[in-house]
Design a protein around this motif. Structure first.
Motif, mmCIF file in Angstrom:
data_model
loop_
_atom_site.group_PDB
_atom_site.id
_atom_site.type_symbol
_atom_site.label_atom_id
_atom_site.label_comp_id
_atom_site.label_asym_id
_atom_site.label_seq_id
_atom_site.Cartn_x
_atom_site.Cartn_y
_atom_site.Cartn_z
ATOM 1 N N VAL A 25 -41.748 50.334 -4.674
ATOM 2 C CA VAL A 25 -42.596 49.879 -5.973
ATOM 3 C C VAL A 25 -43.522 49.031 -6.308
ATOM 4 O O VAL A 25 -43.847 48.242 -7.046
ATOM 5 C CB VAL A 25 -40.988 49.760 -6.620
ATOM 6 N N ALA A 26 -43.408 47.344 -5.468
ATOM 7 C CA ALA A 26 -43.661 46.670 -5.411
ATOM 8 C C ALA A 26 -44.989 46.659 -5.228
ATOM 9 O O ALA A 26 -46.413 46.194 -5.303
ATOM 10 C CB ALA A 26 -43.164 45.499 -3.947
ATOM 11 N N ARG A 27 -45.683 47.641 -3.800
ATOM 12 C CA ARG A 27 -46.926 47.805 -4.080
ATOM 13 C C ARG A 27 -47.776 48.796 -5.754
ATOM 14 O O ARG A 27 -48.830 48.239 -5.248
ATOM 15 C CB ARG A 27 -47.441 49.191 -2.798
ATOM 16 N N ARG A 28 -46.603 49.636 -5.845
ATOM 17 C CA ARG A 28 -47.433 50.041 -6.830
ATOM 18 C C ARG A 28 -48.119 49.491 -7.794
ATOM 19 O O ARG A 28 -48.320 48.716 -8.940
ATOM 20 C CB ARG A 28 -46.548 51.192 -7.571
ATOM 21 N N LEU A 29 -47.080 48.022 -8.427
ATOM 22 C CA LEU A 29 -47.569 47.117 -8.802
ATOM 23 C C LEU A 29 -48.100 46.235 -8.449
ATOM 24 O O LEU A 29 -48.103 45.339 -9.132
ATOM 25 C CB LEU A 29 -45.811 46.306 -9.453
ATOM 26 N N GLY A 30 -48.327 46.626 -7.459
ATOM 27 C CA GLY A 30 -49.837 44.875 -6.418
ATOM 28 C C GLY A 30 -49.562 44.142 -6.524
ATOM 29 O O GLY A 30 -50.067 42.954 -6.437
ATOM 30 N N LEU A 31 -48.044 44.259 -5.468
ATOM 31 C CA LEU A 31 -47.561 42.643 -5.026
ATOM 32 C C LEU A 31 -47.441 43.521 -3.633
ATOM 33 O O LEU A 31 -46.995 44.333 -3.261
ATOM 34 C CB LEU A 31 -46.187 42.533 -5.772
ATOM 35 N N GLY A 36 -41.459 42.828 -3.044
ATOM 36 C CA GLY A 36 -40.327 43.902 -2.882
ATOM 37 C C GLY A 36 -38.765 43.789 -2.248
ATOM 38 O O GLY A 36 -37.522 43.713 -2.713
ATOM 39 N N PRO A 379 -49.424 36.382 -4.404
ATOM 40 C CA PRO A 379 -50.267 36.679 -5.264
ATOM 41 C C PRO A 379 -50.931 35.242 -5.247
ATOM 42 O O PRO A 379 -52.129 35.957 -5.753
ATOM 43 C CB PRO A 379 -49.353 36.507 -6.820
#
Length: 611
Positions: A25-31, A36, A379
């Protein structure tokens, strides 16, 4: 006992399931995955679903991950490199800690709520520390540890880790009425005990561990190597902890002592899996320790405080790196990866609370601020990388002439048998930077005279290849003598390092075609060139002059290459089976003539000798 075991199993399942969900989920959000883990910890902690109610115990166990991380860092640092970084460690490190800590202390004292100068100093020093695990992961993702800014940033991190123990010792001095004078004799005895522990760790690593691992490697039991690696890490950490120093420092020293060992990459690969899981558990524990009630009640103040701390920290670190004669882009990159508060800040805040230097509310607010800077760190690093690239492009437009006079090749050779040794002679002759991987102890010992970076490890494991620099090597030469082993390595690198330039030793003609179909950059049949040279010598022995013999060999090489291209176009699995069998490159002048009955039977009939 059964109920306790079942509870532990359920807790492990919750942890693993949450980690598996959080990272994608974190990767999908670019984080970053770290973000995560922090959010997942908040979700399953006391302030969330309440699956875990004792985050301190989890963090205590997970700190072993930080210890393993420092061991791996030590493996990456040869003693010569560590000595070369001494100015950066104690110069940049001291400047960063003093400047950043002072700036944050002033900000906390004048802008905080009820922070006296003692509490402000604690806040400044704790928040001035940077998260080693976050910074190193960010540097590894961008290959920063091989670049000047990454090495300086690592030097700062190393100084911070070494400064934790003095900071802990310094805190009681701030508490009025709690300090008891210590005699000179007691202080001297403690110093001698610490020096003795250092001597034990360094001496064992220098003279005992490499022979031990050599004996274990000859046993062929990989699990024994893993157990020995964990024993070394935890044993060195326990020795240092027993004299009041940090376990992480002991593990780091053990890693440095083994950095020149041939078993370095195998040790790193064996420990890395444990390190990754425990680091994930550590960050989830940090998320669990956040009190959402306090965070939500003071959300505007915490957000403003986190942003101010991040900006002050980034600016002060940028200034330190600029003073150290770094480029603008490198200073931006370093400041961006070091903004997150360090893991040891969660050790310093409870000590400050127990000494009466901080109130419970202040300790909770500072811990929440530290955790939020961790979440903000990846970020910020991403923004810093974009800004650094813009600065580099601007500088390139101003000075477009590039100097490649210091450029040099780098080769990772997998397999140091007969073939790999001859290849290495060519690389040695031109002074290229070469790393060799082999899991044969005798081959490693034989290669010691070449002056290469030679390490014990299994080349079919990607973690070993990655640790040896597969992602950074200009060329990866696969010189193993087994066809299936070469195929496994090629497939692995094609998946994980698609940009790598692969030169592969092929077993035979069919294998050469298979490798070409996989897109390797160069392949060579292991006996092809030697057979051509042998053929040329045989021609010369039969009275053919040197020029004609050389021209004939050149023609055979060209004809063979043309046939190989034709077979590649036809496909290995298409056409008659005999298309892969030996065939003359020039029309024979006579038909074959058997000289005995067995040969006649083999040529004219289908027997066990025919194909």
């Amino acid at each position: 006992m059964h109920a306790d075991g079942q509870g532990f199993l359920i807790a492990a399942l919750i942890f693993l399931a949450t980690a598996v969900i959080a990272v994608p989920v974190a990767r999908r959000l670019g984080l970053s995955p770290i973000v995560g883990y922090l959010i997942a910890g908040v979700a399953i902690g006391p302030s969330g679903l309440g699956a875990f109610n004792d985050p301190e115990r989890i963090i205590t166990v997970a700190e072993i991950g930080v210890v393993l991380l420092l061991f791996i860092i030590g493996l990456e640092l040869q003693i010569s490199r560590l000595l070369a970084l001494r100015k950066a460690i104690f110069g940049l490190g001291t400047m960063q800690l003093v400047l950043t800590g002072g700036a944050i202390a002033l900000l906390t004292h004048y802008a905080g709520n009820g922070f006296d100068w003692r509490a402000a100093i604690i806040a400044g020093l704790a928040l001035a520390l940077s998260a080693t695990s976050i910074a190193l992961q960010l540097l590894e993702e961008k290959n920063g540890l091989t670049q000047p800014y990454g090495q300086r940033a690592f030097a700062v991190l190393l100084f911070q880790d070494m400064a934790v123990v003095p900071l802990i010792a310094f805190m009681p001095l701030l508490a009025p009425g709690t300090h008891e004078d210590q005699s000179f004799l007691d202080a001297a005895q403690h110093v001698l005990v610490v020096l003795a522990a250092l001597a034990v760790v360094i001496g064992s690593g220098r003279y005992l561990l490499t022979p031990l691992f050599r004996v274990l490697a000859q046993s062929g039991a990989r699990e024994v190597m893993t157990a020995a690696a964990l024993l070394v890490v935890l044993g060195a950490g326990a020795i240092m902890a027993s004299v009041g120093m940090s376990m992480a420092l002991g593990a780091f020293l053990a890693g440095v002592m083994l950095s020149e060992s041939s078993f370095r990459h195998e040790l790193e690969a064996n420990v890395d899996a444990f390190r990754g899981l425990l680091i994930a558990l550590f960050f989830m524990g940090v998320g669990m320790s956040m009190d959402l009630d306090i965070v939500l009640a003071n959300a505007p103040l915490l957000i403003a405080g986190t942003l101010l701390v991040t900006v002050v920290k980034a600016v002060s670190i940028w200034a330190v790196f600029r003073v150290a004669h770094g480029t603008e882009a490198d200073a931006v990159r370093a400041s961006a990866v070091l903004t997150s508060a360090g893991e040891f800040s969660f050790v310093l805040f409870p000590i400050g609370l127990s000494l009466g230097l901080l109130t419970e509310h202040q300790a909770a607010m500072l811990a929440a601020c530290a955790a939020m800077t961790m979440m903000l760190g990846p970020p910020v690093a991403l923004v810093g990388e974009h800004l650094a690239r813009w600065l580099e492009r601007r500088e390139a437009r101003q000075d477009p002439v590039e100097d490649f006079s210091d450029a040099h090749g780098s080769v990772l050779v997998v397999g140091f048998g007969r073939f790999g040794q001859i290849v290495s002679q060519c690389l040695l002759a031109r002074g290229l930077e070469v790393t060799i991987i082999d899991n044969d102890v005798e081959m490693i010992q034989s290669a010691g005279r070449f002056g290469f970076r030679i390490y014990y490890g299994d080349g079919t494991r990607y973690d070993v290849l990655r640790a040896a620099g597969a992602e950074r090597a200009r060329v990866i030469a696969i010189c193993v003598d087994r066809r299936d082993t070469a195929d496994r390595i090629v497939d692995m690198l094609a998946t994980h390092v698609p940009a790598a330039r692969l030169h592969v030793r092929s077993f035979d003609r069919t294998h050469a075609l298979e490798l070409r179909a996989k897109g390797v950059d160069f392949e060579m049949r292991e006996t092809f060139e030697s057979a051509l040279a042998f053929g040329e010598a045989t021609l010369r022995a039969n009275g053919i002059d040197a020029d004609t013999a050389q021209a004939t060999v050149k023609d055979v090489r060209v004809w063979d290459l043309e046939r190989l291209r034709r077979q590649a176009e036809e496909g290995i699995d298409r056409g008659p089976r005999r298309s892969m069998e030996p065939e003359p490159l020039v029309p024979p002048e006579r038909i074959a003539r058997p000289l005995n009955p067995e040969a006649e039977d083999a040529l004219r009939h289908e027997t066990e000798f025919s194909s």
